[in-house]
Design an enzyme around this catalytic site. Structure first.
Site, mmCIF file in Angstrom:
data_model
loop_
_atom_site.group_PDB
_atom_site.id
_atom_site.type_symbol
_atom_site.label_atom_id
_atom_site.label_comp_id
_atom_site.label_asym_id
_atom_site.label_seq_id
_atom_site.Cartn_x
_atom_site.Cartn_y
_atom_site.Cartn_z
ATOM 1 N N LYS A 230 0.850 -1.314 0.210
ATOM 2 C CA LYS A 230 -0.003 -0.111 -0.011
ATOM 3 C C LYS A 230 0.959 1.281 0.039
ATOM 4 O O LYS A 230 1.837 1.501 0.880
ATOM 5 C CB LYS A 230 -0.788 0.008 1.299
ATOM 6 C CG LYS A 230 -2.257 0.597 1.006
ATOM 7 C CD LYS A 230 -2.981 0.373 2.507
ATOM 8 C CE LYS A 230 -4.424 0.533 2.271
ATOM 9 N NZ LYS A 230 -5.249 0.692 3.595
HETATM 10 O O1 G3P Z 1 -8.978 1.541 4.423
HETATM 11 C C1 G3P Z 1 -8.991 3.043 4.992
HETATM 12 C C2 G3P Z 1 -9.438 3.116 6.262
HETATM 13 O O2 G3P Z 1 -9.046 2.093 7.080
HETATM 14 C C3 G3P Z 1 -9.797 4.460 6.817
HETATM 15 O O3 G3P Z 1 -10.899 4.591 7.259
HETATM 16 O O4 G3P Z 1 -12.677 5.286 8.848
HETATM 17 O O5 G3P Z 1 -10.161 5.699 9.313
HETATM 18 O O6 G3P Z 1 -11.244 6.975 7.527
HETATM 19 P P1 G3P Z 1 -11.191 5.558 8.358
#
Ligand code: G3P
Length: 215
Positions: free
Chosen positions: A83
């Protein structure tokens, strides 16, 4: 649409896998920081459990460091996807990984031209963060629609992963738009598969069976 688990929590990954609901996993430094133990060991274990791509993120902000770290991640298992953040250094690293047949997931995508650039550099997957866009009052799913359209226009084969999913409507809309993958926390997958009429219907069937059980 493939379901990926957006987590580094092994129990959640096992539970989803046992139900055929884990086509892959995405981790990031924040998700790994929530778990105890060596992050490399955790990612190695995830890659053993999951029969599908497992994203592990580089920390370096410069191309050389990204490539070095990415190759280290890739050594852990054959299903690791490196990633890489959507930066100018990241694009250069993605191009290098692509020339070495190392799969990549370009993360932190917030507009369609970023997604197109990542695909042109050779990213295997691109991750628009829909929830974080919603947070700033910019509809995240509109971005997914744009990326899906642009990729279709040019026959681009990089997969679109809908990330930063915050609820069932994100996942449903992702499937309607034809996104390849939605990466979702396990609690949210379970929540979207519950329905009160399923529960009350089952209750009624069981109650009616009780009436005739002794016949
Ligand atoms: O895959 C990306 C994710 O983990 C981010 O999620 O909820 O931190 O915006 P969030």
């Amino acid at each position: 649409m493939k379901f990926f688990l957006d987590t580094a929590h092994l129990d959640d990954i096992r539970e989803a896998t046992e139900r055929g609901l884990c086509d892959g996993v995405t981790t990031n430094p924040s998700l790994l920081a929530k778990e105890d133990g060596d992050p490399r060991e955790i990612v190695r274990e995830i890659a053993k459990i999951v029969d599908g791509p497992v994203s592990a993120e580089v920390i370096s902000t410069e191309t050389d460091g990204m490539v070095r770290e990415g190759l280290e991640w890739a050594k852990l298992a054959s299903n690791i996807v490196v990633k890489v953040p959507m930066t100018m250094d990241g694009l250069k690293a993605i191009r290098i990984f692509s020339s070495q047949d190392v799969a990549t997931n370009c993360t932190l995508i917030f507009n369609a031209m970023q997604a197109l650039a990542a695909a042109k550099a050779g990213a295997s997957m691109v991750s628009p963060f829909v929830g974080r866009l919603d947070d700033i009052q910019s509809p995240g799913m509109d971005l997914v629609a744009q990326i899906v359209k642009v990729f279709k226009n040019y026959g681009i084969t990089s997969e679109v992963i809908v990330a930063s999913v915050r609820g069932p409507m994100h996942a449903l809309r992702a499937a309607e738009l034809g996104a390849d993958i939605a990466t979702i926390p396990w609690a949210q997958i379970q929540a979207m598969l519950r329905h009160p009429l399923t529960d009350s219907g089952l209750e009624r069937f069981l109650a009616d069976w009780e009436k005739i059980r002794e016949r």
